[in-house]
Design a protein around this motif. Structure first.
Motif, PDB file in Angstrom:
ATOM      1  N   ALA A 245       2.454   1.683   3.338  1.00  0.00           N
ATOM      2  CA  ALA A 245       3.598   0.960   3.605  1.00  0.00           C
ATOM      3  C   ALA A 245       4.774   1.280   2.789  1.00  0.00           C
ATOM      4  O   ALA A 245       5.811   1.110   3.237  1.00  0.00           O
ATOM      5  CB  ALA A 245       3.175  -0.773   3.114  1.00  0.00           C
TER       6      ALA A 245
ATOM      7  N   ALA B 257       4.872  -4.708   6.606  1.00  0.00           N
ATOM      8  CA  ALA B 257       4.152  -3.790   5.991  1.00  0.00           C
ATOM      9  C   ALA B 257       2.750  -4.666   5.267  1.00  0.00           C
ATOM     10  O   ALA B 257       1.835  -4.057   5.264  1.00  0.00           O
ATOM     11  CB  ALA B 257       4.906  -3.014   4.837  1.00  0.00           C
TER      12      ALA B 257
ATOM     13  N   GLY C   2       4.836   0.603  11.106  1.00  0.00           N
ATOM     14  CA  GLY C   2       5.510  -0.628  11.444  1.00  0.00           C
ATOM     15  C   GLY C   2       6.240  -1.037  10.336  1.00  0.00           C
ATOM     16  O   GLY C   2       7.256  -1.642  10.710  1.00  0.00           O
ATOM     17  N   ALA C   3       6.061  -0.608   9.197  1.00  0.00           N
ATOM     18  CA  ALA C   3       7.253  -0.988   8.008  1.00  0.00           C
ATOM     19  C   ALA C   3       8.433  -0.127   8.494  1.00  0.00           C
ATOM     20  O   ALA C   3       9.812  -0.484   8.111  1.00  0.00           O
ATOM     21  CB  ALA C   3       6.717  -0.346   6.744  1.00  0.00           C
TER      22      ALA C   3
ATOM     23  N   ASP D  52      -3.975   3.053   8.544  1.00  0.00           N
ATOM     24  CA  ASP D  52      -3.121   2.987   7.383  1.00  0.00           C
ATOM     25  C   ASP D  52      -1.835   3.591   8.278  1.00  0.00           C
ATOM     26  O   ASP D  52      -0.482   3.134   7.586  1.00  0.00           O
ATOM     27  CB  ASP D  52      -3.584   4.131   6.556  1.00  0.00           C
ATOM     28  CG  ASP D  52      -3.343   3.740   5.218  1.00  0.00           C
ATOM     29  OD1 ASP D  52      -2.993   2.404   4.878  1.00  0.00           O
ATOM     30  OD2 ASP D  52      -3.518   4.539   4.143  1.00  0.00           O
TER      31      ASP D  52
ATOM     32  N   ASN E 240      -5.292  -4.724   8.084  1.00  0.00           N
ATOM     33  CA  ASN E 240      -6.256  -3.594   7.738  1.00  0.00           C
ATOM     34  C   ASN E 240      -7.379  -3.917   6.929  1.00  0.00           C
ATOM     35  O   ASN E 240      -8.677  -3.466   7.366  1.00  0.00           O
ATOM     36  CB  ASN E 240      -5.494  -2.515   7.459  1.00  0.00           C
ATOM     37  CG  ASN E 240      -5.958  -1.097   7.345  1.00  0.00           C
ATOM     38  OD1 ASN E 240      -7.167  -1.214   8.035  1.00  0.00           O
ATOM     39  ND2 ASN E 240      -5.517   0.065   6.865  1.00  0.00           N
TER      40      ASN E 240
ATOM     41  N   VAL F   5       0.472  -5.884   7.989  1.00  0.00           N
ATOM     42  CA  VAL F   5      -0.504  -4.959   8.588  1.00  0.00           C
ATOM     43  C   VAL F   5      -1.726  -4.512   7.611  1.00  0.00           C
ATOM     44  O   VAL F   5      -2.843  -4.173   7.973  1.00  0.00           O
ATOM     45  CB  VAL F   5       0.231  -3.883   9.093  1.00  0.00           C
ATOM     46  CG1 VAL F   5      -0.497  -2.652   9.670  1.00  0.00           C
ATOM     47  CG2 VAL F   5       1.155  -4.435  10.181  1.00  0.00           C
ATOM     48  N   SER F   6      -0.998  -4.481   6.517  1.00  0.00           N
ATOM     49  CA  SER F   6      -2.097  -3.760   5.245  1.00  0.00           C
ATOM     50  C   SER F   6      -3.139  -5.125   5.156  1.00  0.00           C
ATOM     51  O   SER F   6      -4.272  -4.791   5.134  1.00  0.00           O
ATOM     52  CB  SER F   6      -1.300  -3.962   4.094  1.00  0.00           C
ATOM     53  OG  SER F   6      -0.513  -2.840   4.022  1.00  0.00           O
TER      54      SER F   6
ATOM     55  N   THR G 132       0.501   0.964   9.375  1.00  0.00           N
ATOM     56  CA  THR G 132       1.096   0.168   8.408  1.00  0.00           C
ATOM     57  C   THR G 132       2.217   0.974   8.056  1.00  0.00           C
ATOM     58  O   THR G 132       3.338   0.357   7.926  1.00  0.00           O
ATOM     59  CB  THR G 132       0.283   0.153   7.272  1.00  0.00           C
ATOM     60  OG1 THR G 132      -0.992  -0.692   7.465  1.00  0.00           O
ATOM     61  CG2 THR G 132       0.873  -0.640   5.980  1.00  0.00           C
ATOM     62  N   CYS G 133       2.259   2.200   8.019  1.00  0.00           N
ATOM     63  CA  CYS G 133       3.401   2.945   7.622  1.00  0.00           C
ATOM     64  C   CYS G 133       4.450   3.017   8.746  1.00  0.00           C
ATOM     65  O   CYS G 133       5.822   2.705   8.440  1.00  0.00           O
ATOM     66  CB  CYS G 133       3.092   4.551   7.369  1.00  0.00           C
ATOM     67  SG  CYS G 133       4.289   5.618   7.156  1.00  0.00           S
TER      68      CYS G 133
ATOM     69  N   SER H  41       0.787  -1.222   0.042  1.00  0.00           N
ATOM     70  CA  SER H  41      -0.101  -0.065   0.070  1.00  0.00           C
ATOM     71  C   SER H  41       0.776   1.121  -0.024  1.00  0.00           C
ATOM     72  O   SER H  41       2.032   1.181   0.103  1.00  0.00           O
ATOM     73  CB  SER H  41      -0.908  -0.154   1.287  1.00  0.00           C
ATOM     74  OG  SER H  41      -0.158   0.171   2.425  1.00  0.00           O
TER      75      SER H  41
END
Length: 690
Positions: free
Chosen positions: A230, A514, A497-498, A491, A521, A517-518, A494-495, A227
């Motif tokens: 990510a 990434a 976490g990556a 979102d 989500n 988690v995407s 995700t960002c 995403s």
């Protein structure tokens, strides 16, 4: 359209809002039934319940494969000709060649004015590409010439097959870091540089094969598994790691860790500084030219006329630093230099590819990861500049072009190439009009390889680190990360976490976090176990959430519930059932306390959001129907999707054969909420307004 005639109660508004509602809403349900005959409603209900059997799973797969193959039957047209016409074999071949090589189309309109603009853009691009390519090759732990090789063959191929006019092809920081962090786990580049180089070329081959396969099979959507959030987090984390690693070259440190996590890199840096194993002259040279490059970039952003200054600043820095080292003999005082750089054209490297041995599976895995990251970066860069110019990229053709250029690049001593954001921005600012600017850049780099590589002997490695460090701020988009936080907290998770995965563990873990988690989500959004109560908007026949629209009026004796989930399954079915029963029970209690609130006698489930249902969902609806009937409440369902209605009918048949109570048999399906209310109000005598 006449307003609906429902008895209502102001569930979210005051009496003033009710007074504004059309007077016709106070009419009886008998008048409504006269306007919409019962027979017509029954007929519309049968449209839902007696719909034809939907396509099965195999039919869906077959249709998908047909789209992938690009075949639409005997009369399918592959061009924009008159529908139903057939193409001859020669025309089909010509059309396929034109589709494979977009350059055959735009070259017909090419003129001298376009060439002049592309020539200037290509030369400007080369001035930035040459020093960056050398720096990125060292980042990938390869010899400097391999970065230059990668800036020759892939851009030439992309110019023929790519659909972007501005995309600048060559080595990039993130891909170089991926290779330098993953391939060394198989072989040490310091003790066995030849094997390391061969494995890197093999990874490039697999990267190209995966990219081309995704394009030919039209699986471009797989790239979107990464995403936007990510990609922002992963790129920022990679930029920080790259920056910390480049401190080795900037400080002239001899021994540095091969790990990529920030803890190991900082510990190694601290150890080197503590033992005084760094070189002051390297630091002065690197820092001075880093400041110069950043100032040139600042001036270039302030004035559009100086767009060429940040592009040419790295080349000026390389030339000036090389002259300083040569004239002062700084290499004799501990300043590390590049030394020998092989000259000549790209050597053929087919025999250097390694398709045997114990590393083949690992190389294919690395190739897949690099393929996805490279495609994601190139696609994002290409689309952003294409939108500015007002044209659309062909994603599948882009993937095929990227794949072919990397496969052929692996045959000619190139490691993985993709689209570079910084060089594409320079190419765009320089006024390029076609991919010819990539050709001009490649020819310029080729001349550099042929005649001028000996001039790089005294180039200090600290200047290469400065060039890479100067390019990193563009990879850390703090503003976009803040925007993601404001728009969607999940979102941003995700960002973040990556970012943390790349920063504190490894590149692979960052990518895995990434993607996972995407998917979580997506799963949470798909199965969120929530409901929302609907009310009638004044003066309309539209039913909307009473939380979103406080003016919406709830209907006396009727609870209209919309399922927020797109999937009713084992994970959320029982929770949704309990929420609906809880809402009905609360209304019953309120009806005992307040005389102006009629107890619920009808529950309408708006299933317009529901895309799929499993056996657990069907069982939960059956239990809900039974529980509501025990309370003296009927249930109706409106606007179920084709697949959902079919599954429920099949489930009913199974229940009926097993002697259990069916769902559809005891419940009405309706096209709309209004039909459901009109059909049931008379039956329950709910025409008296509260």
């Amino acid at each position: 359209m006449e307003p609906a005639t429902f008895p209502i109660v102001a569930g979210r508004d005051d009496e003033e809002g009710l007074s504004k509602f059309p007077q016709t809403l106070q009419n009886s349900a008998e008048d409504a039934s006269s306007e919409r005959p019962r027979a017509a409603r029954a007929e519309r209900s049968r449209w839902v319940a007696d719909a034809p059997r939907p396509p099965g799973a195999w039919s869906e797969v077959a249709g998908f494969l047909e789209v992938i193959a690009g075949s639409g039957g005997a009369n399918h047209c592959v061009t924009c000709q008159r529908p139903g016409t057939r193409l001859s074999t020669g025309e089909s071949v010509a059309d396929a060649i034109k589709g494979m090589f977009p350059a055959l189309e735009w070259c017909k309109r090419y003129n001298f004015h376009s060439f002049k603009n592309d020539l200037m853009a290509g030369l400007t691009l080369a001035s930035l590409c040459i020093p960056q390519s050398i720096g990125y090759a060292t980042l990938a732990r390869l010899q400097p010439e391999y970065g230059l090789y990668t800036s020759v063959v892939p851009p030439l191929i992309y110019a023929m097959m790519g659909t972007s006019k501005e995309l600048a092809i060559g080595p990039v920081a993130v891909v170089s870091m991926l290779i330098s962090s993953m391939v060394p786990k198989l072989v040490d580049p310091t003790s066995d540089p030849v094997t390391y180089r061969n494995l890197t070329l093999t990874v490039t081959f697999f990267t190209g094969m995966f990219q081309a396969a995704l394009g030919f099979l039209r699986f471009g959507f797989l790239v979107d598994l990464m995403s936007h959030a990510a990609v922002v987090g992963f790129t920022a984390g990679a930029a920080v790691v790259i920056g910390l690693q480049q401190l080795k070259g900037l400080l002239g440190i001899a021994h540095f860790t091969n790990k990529t996590d920030v803890v190991s890199v900082v510990a190694s840096l601290w150890s080197s500084l503590h033992h005084n194993s760094w070189n002051l002259y390297s630091f002065i040279i690197g820092t001075s030219f880093l400041i110069f490059i950043l100032i040139a970039r600042f001036l270039g952003t302030r004035s559009k006329r100086l767009y060429w200054l940040p592009a040419i600043a790295p080349l000026i820095s390389v030339i000036a630093a090389t002259l300083i080292v040569f004239l002062t003999r700084a290499d004799e005082h501990g300043v590390k230099i590049i030394k020998h750089v092989n000259s000549g054209l790209n050597p053929i490297s087919v025999r250097q590819l390694r398709f045997g041995g114990p590393f083949l599976g690992d190389l294919a895995k690395i190739g897949l990861v690099v393929a996805v990251i490279a495609l994601t970066e190139a696609t994002a860069v290409g689309r952003s500049f294409a939108s500015i110019k007002g044209y659309r990229l062909d994603g599948n053709k882009e993937m095929v072009a990227m794949g072919v250029m990397n496969v052929l690049g692996s045959f000619t001593s190139c490691y993985t190439a993709t689209g570079s954001f910084s060089r594409t921005a320079v190419n765009f600012s320089a006024g390029c009009e076609t991919p010819v600017s990539n050709i001009v850049m490649a020819v310029t780099v080729l001349l550099m390889l042929k005649f001028f590589t000996r001039l790089l002997y005294y180039t200090p490695t600290s200047i290469l680190a400065s060039i890479i460090l100067a390019a990193l701020p563009g990879l850390i988009d703090v503003r976009e990360a803040l925007n993601i936080w404001k728009v969607d907290k999940l979102d941003f998770l995700t960002c973040f976490g990556a970012f943390l995965g790349v920063l504190f563990v490894s590149v692979e873990v960052g990518l895995l976090i990434a993607v996972l988690v995407s998917f979580v989500n997506i799963l949470l959004v798909a199965i969120q176990p929530g409901i929302e109560i609907l009310g009638l908007l004044p003066g309309t026949e539209l039913f909307r959430s009473v939380d979103q629209y406080p003016v919406a009026m709830t209907i006396s004796g009727v609870a209209i519930v919309r399922l927020k989930s797109s999937l009713l399954c084992f994970a959320n079915a029982n929770f949704i059932k309990e929420r609906i029963l809880q809402h009905v029970t609360v209304r019953e209690d309120e009806g005992e306390v307040a005389n102006d609130v009629k107890p619920t006698q009808l529950v309408i489930l708006d299933m317009s959001n529901l895309m799929s249902i499993d056996t657990s969902g069907i069982a939960a609806l059956s239990e809900l129907h039974q529980n509501l009937q025990d309370l003296g409440v009927e249930m109706a369902m409106t606007n179920p999707k084709w697949q959902v209605a079919h599954k429920m009918k099949v489930g009913d048949d199974n229940m009926r054969r097993s002697g259990r109570r069916e769902i559809v048999g005891g419940t009405l399906f309706f096209i709309s909420i209004k039909d459901a209310i009109d059909a049931t109000l008379k039956h329950h005598q709910l025409h008296q307004p509260c």
